[in-house]
Write a protein that holds these residues in place. Sequence first.
Motif, PDB file in Angstrom:
ATOM      1  N   VAL A   6       5.533  15.451  -4.045  1.00 38.82           N
ATOM      2  CA  VAL A   6       4.392  15.948  -3.720  1.00 38.82           C
ATOM      3  C   VAL A   6       4.397  17.131  -3.186  1.00 38.82           C
ATOM      4  CG1 VAL A   6       2.209  14.748  -2.991  1.00 38.82           C
ATOM      5  CG2 VAL A   6       4.077  13.542  -3.950  1.00 38.82           C
ATOM      6  N   GLY A  55      -0.147  20.357   1.843  1.00 40.12           N
ATOM      7  CA  GLY A  55       1.007  21.396   2.142  1.00 40.12           C
ATOM      8  C   GLY A  55       0.788  22.402   3.751  1.00 40.12           C
ATOM      9  N   SER A  61       2.388  20.310   6.381  1.00 36.91           N
ATOM     10  CA  SER A  61       3.990  20.121   6.428  1.00 36.91           C
ATOM     11  C   SER A  61       4.446  21.206   5.885  1.00 36.91           C
ATOM     12  CB  SER A  61       3.737  18.971   7.007  1.00 36.91           C
ATOM     13  OG  SER A  61       3.074  18.331   8.370  1.00 36.91           O
ATOM     14  N   LEU A  62       4.774  20.754   4.500  1.00 36.80           N
ATOM     15  CA  LEU A  62       5.996  20.880   3.476  1.00 36.80           C
ATOM     16  C   LEU A  62       5.782  22.842   3.544  1.00 36.80           C
ATOM     17  CD1 LEU A  62       7.331  19.688   1.400  1.00 36.80           C
ATOM     18  CD2 LEU A  62       5.560  19.767   0.193  1.00 36.80           C
ATOM     19  N   THR A  81      -4.194  16.393   5.009  1.00 34.28           N
ATOM     20  CA  THR A  81      -4.531  15.645   4.511  1.00 34.28           C
ATOM     21  C   THR A  81      -4.120  14.790   5.347  1.00 34.28           C
ATOM     22  OG1 THR A  81      -3.241  14.625   2.779  1.00 34.28           O
ATOM     23  CG2 THR A  81      -4.928  15.807   1.927  1.00 34.28           C
ATOM     24  N   GLU A  85       0.209  12.692  14.909  1.00 28.38           N
ATOM     25  CA  GLU A  85      -0.789  11.274  15.358  1.00 28.38           C
ATOM     26  C   GLU A  85      -1.324  10.243  14.282  1.00 28.38           C
ATOM     27  OE1 GLU A  85      -0.753  14.476  15.550  1.00 28.38           O
ATOM     28  OE2 GLU A  85      -1.713  15.335  17.566  1.00 28.38           O
TER      29      GLU A  85
HETATM   30  C1  LIG Z   1       0.124  25.339  12.882  1.00 29.08           C
HETATM   31  C2  LIG Z   1       0.489  24.132  12.715  1.00 29.08           C
HETATM   32  C3  LIG Z   1       0.296  22.755  13.372  1.00 29.08           C
HETATM   33  C4  LIG Z   1       0.070  21.644  12.951  1.00 29.08           C
HETATM   34  N1  LIG Z   1       0.349  20.400  14.222  1.00 29.08           N
HETATM   35  C5  LIG Z   1       0.372  19.247  13.848  1.00 29.08           C
HETATM   36  C6  LIG Z   1      -0.522  17.914  15.229  1.00 29.08           C
HETATM   37  O1  LIG Z   1      -0.677  18.454  16.738  1.00 29.08           O
HETATM   38  N2  LIG Z   1      -0.494  16.897  14.537  1.00 29.08           N
HETATM   39  C7  LIG Z   1      -0.070  16.579  13.539  1.00 29.08           C
HETATM   40  O2  LIG Z   1      -0.022  15.471  13.338  1.00 29.08           O
HETATM   41  N3  LIG Z   1       0.510  17.350  12.197  1.00 29.08           N
HETATM   42  C8  LIG Z   1       0.275  18.727  12.726  1.00 29.08           C
HETATM   43  N4  LIG Z   1       0.280  19.690  11.659  1.00 29.08           N
HETATM   44  C9  LIG Z   1       0.458  19.402  10.237  1.00 29.08           C
HETATM   45  C10 LIG Z   1      -0.745  18.647   9.401  1.00 29.08           C
HETATM   46  O3  LIG Z   1      -1.256  18.332   9.799  1.00 29.08           O
HETATM   47  C11 LIG Z   1      -0.516  18.637   7.648  1.00 29.08           C
HETATM   48  O4  LIG Z   1      -1.694  18.736   7.252  1.00 29.08           O
HETATM   49  C12 LIG Z   1      -0.099  16.574   7.754  1.00 29.08           C
HETATM   50  O5  LIG Z   1       1.217  16.709   8.717  1.00 29.08           O
HETATM   51  C13 LIG Z   1       0.176  16.492   6.193  1.00 29.08           C
HETATM   52  O6  LIG Z   1      -0.675  16.707   4.921  1.00 29.08           O
HETATM   53  P1  LIG Z   1      -0.766  17.490   4.300  1.00 29.08           P
HETATM   54  O7  LIG Z   1      -1.602  17.336   3.313  1.00 29.08           O
HETATM   55  O8  LIG Z   1      -0.851  18.996   4.676  1.00 29.08           O
HETATM   56  O9  LIG Z   1       0.661  17.496   3.116  1.00 29.08           O
HETATM   57  P2  LIG Z   1       1.875  17.783   2.952  1.00 29.08           P
HETATM   58  O10 LIG Z   1       2.824  19.544   3.635  1.00 29.08           O
HETATM   59  O11 LIG Z   1       1.537  18.813   1.135  1.00 29.08           O
HETATM   60  O12 LIG Z   1       2.847  17.464   2.302  1.00 29.08           O
HETATM   61  C14 LIG Z   1       3.567  16.796   4.338  1.00 29.08           C
HETATM   62  C15 LIG Z   1       4.901  15.559   3.140  1.00 29.08           C
HETATM   63  O13 LIG Z   1       4.141  14.958   2.553  1.00 29.08           O
HETATM   64  C16 LIG Z   1       4.844  13.812   1.462  1.00 29.08           C
HETATM   65  N5  LIG Z   1       3.099  13.398   1.061  1.00 29.08           N
HETATM   66  C17 LIG Z   1       1.701  14.366   0.875  1.00 29.08           C
HETATM   67  N6  LIG Z   1       0.838  13.587   0.379  1.00 29.08           N
HETATM   68  C18 LIG Z   1       2.075  12.767  -0.523  1.00 29.08           C
HETATM   69  C19 LIG Z   1       1.463  11.798  -1.027  1.00 29.08           C
HETATM   70  N7  LIG Z   1      -0.238  11.396  -1.097  1.00 29.08           N
HETATM   71  N8  LIG Z   1       2.741  10.571  -1.925  1.00 29.08           N
HETATM   72  C20 LIG Z   1       3.840  10.138  -1.825  1.00 29.08           C
HETATM   73  N9  LIG Z   1       3.763  11.430  -0.453  1.00 29.08           N
HETATM   74  C21 LIG Z   1       3.317  12.284  -0.094  1.00 29.08           C
HETATM   75  C22 LIG Z   1       4.902  15.251   0.622  1.00 29.08           C
HETATM   76  O14 LIG Z   1       6.234  15.460  -0.522  1.00 29.08           O
HETATM   77  C23 LIG Z   1       5.637  15.779   1.594  1.00 29.08           C
HETATM   78  O15 LIG Z   1       7.100  15.404   2.405  1.00 29.08           O
HETATM   79  C24 LIG Z   1       0.496  21.321  12.085  1.00 29.08           C
HETATM   80  C25 LIG Z   1       0.713  21.724  10.624  1.00 29.08           C
HETATM   81  C26 LIG Z   1       0.753  23.389  10.828  1.00 29.08           C
HETATM   82  C27 LIG Z   1       1.056  24.451  10.152  1.00 29.08           C
END
Ligand SMILES: Cc1cc2nc3c(=O)[nH]c(=O)nc-3n(C[C@H](O)[C@H](O)[C@H](O)COP(=O)(O)OP(=O)(O)OC[C@H]3O[C@@H](n4cnc5c(N)ncnc54)[C@H](O)[C@@H]3O)c2cc1C
Length: 292
Positions: free
Chosen positions: A30, A34, A36-37, A111, A124
């Motif tokens: 999924v 994006g 983290s992924l 998200t 967190e």
């Molecule tokens: C510079 C930077 C600093 C950051 N600092 C922090 C921080 O201090 N603390 C923190 O917690 N995070 C941090 N993050 C990560 C950020 O918070 C991400 O948004 C979060 O971890 C993942 O959310 P996303 O929606 O972007 O997921 P994605 O990156 O799109 O997905 C992450 C993972 O979860 C899976 N996934 C996502 N949604 C679903 C779903 N609905 N069902 C099944 N699987 C799913 C994906 O397949 C993937 O494996 C940071 C990111 C960056 C780039």
Amino acid sequence: MKPAAFEYHRVGTTAEAVAVLDQLGEDGRVLAGGQSLVPLMNFRLAQPEHLVDINGVGELGYVRHDDGMLALGATARQAHVAAAEPARSDVPLLVEALGFVAHPPIRHRGTVVGSIAHADPAAELPSVAVACHASLTLTSRAGSRDVAAEDFFLGPFETLLAPGELVTEVRFPPSAPGAGWAFVEFARRHGDFAIAGAAVTLALDGDRVADASIVLCAVGPRPLRADRAEALLLGQAPDAELIAEAAERAVADLAPGADIHGGTEYRIGVARVQVRRAITLALERANGGDRR
Ligand SMILES: Cc1cc2nc3c(=O)[nH]c(=O)nc-3n(C[C@H](O)[C@H](O)[C@H](O)COP(=O)(O)OP(=O)(O)OC[C@H]3O[C@@H](n4cnc5c(N)ncnc54)[C@H](O)[C@@H]3O)c2cc1C
């Protein structure tokens, strides 16, 4: 670097998402915000063959009250949740913790559900989900199942999610009336991942603790409930000495790995301080102070 080649599938509904995930099985991943992924893919630490982009699934973008719970859909962005009235009034611990997640541009894209599904032990939101007794809805073509956040996290980046399943929703019970809460962490710079953090909720009956939930992040393979510290506080009227003892109990069995940010003892010391501060602040709020 650029990611390895992958096939991209954009879906518009939950039904379409789970149908495509079902077809892809182990090969499907999924794509939510994006945040983290995509970095993992760019570093080639993740090389999924197929990405199923759920950003177009508008029906999962909600933040709402539902049957007495705060319900967040899979595409609800972190910034949207932090600003939404139902979240601010019902689960202030979540809103406080969101302020520590990365930086505003990342929170506008990332998200809440994505952060939980990603299961980074230093993040967190997984610890907040456990502290609040949240539950997740995992949906596949065969139907849906609800799992407690407490059971969802198996280890670093490892969860109960099976191939073909999508986390469609996270549900938080509202904070008990008058309960205190606190999310506290220490990181080298604001917005960095925590070296240690603590999520606490505390309900009082008079001056005695009627309910306590204490969960640590960044010091173990998954969010860690400090049940011995919770048990110590129950039924007591906490003073500084009891809070210090609870913090001691919370870190007694920790064995966090060392990394460039600090050694094991250092991380335990930082965790002890975060737990003490979080309990103290939650207690202050339960007593009517600094409720925001
Ligand atoms: C510079 C930077 C600093 C950051 N600092 C922090 C921080 O201090 N603390 C923190 O917690 N995070 C941090 N993050 C990560 C950020 O918070 C991400 O948004 C979060 O971890 C993942 O959310 P996303 O929606 O972007 O997921 P994605 O990156 O799109 O997905 C992450 C993972 O979860 C899976 N996934 C996502 N949604 C679903 C779903 N609905 N069902 C099944 N699987 C799913 C994906 O397949 C993937 O494996 C940071 C990111 C960056 C780039």
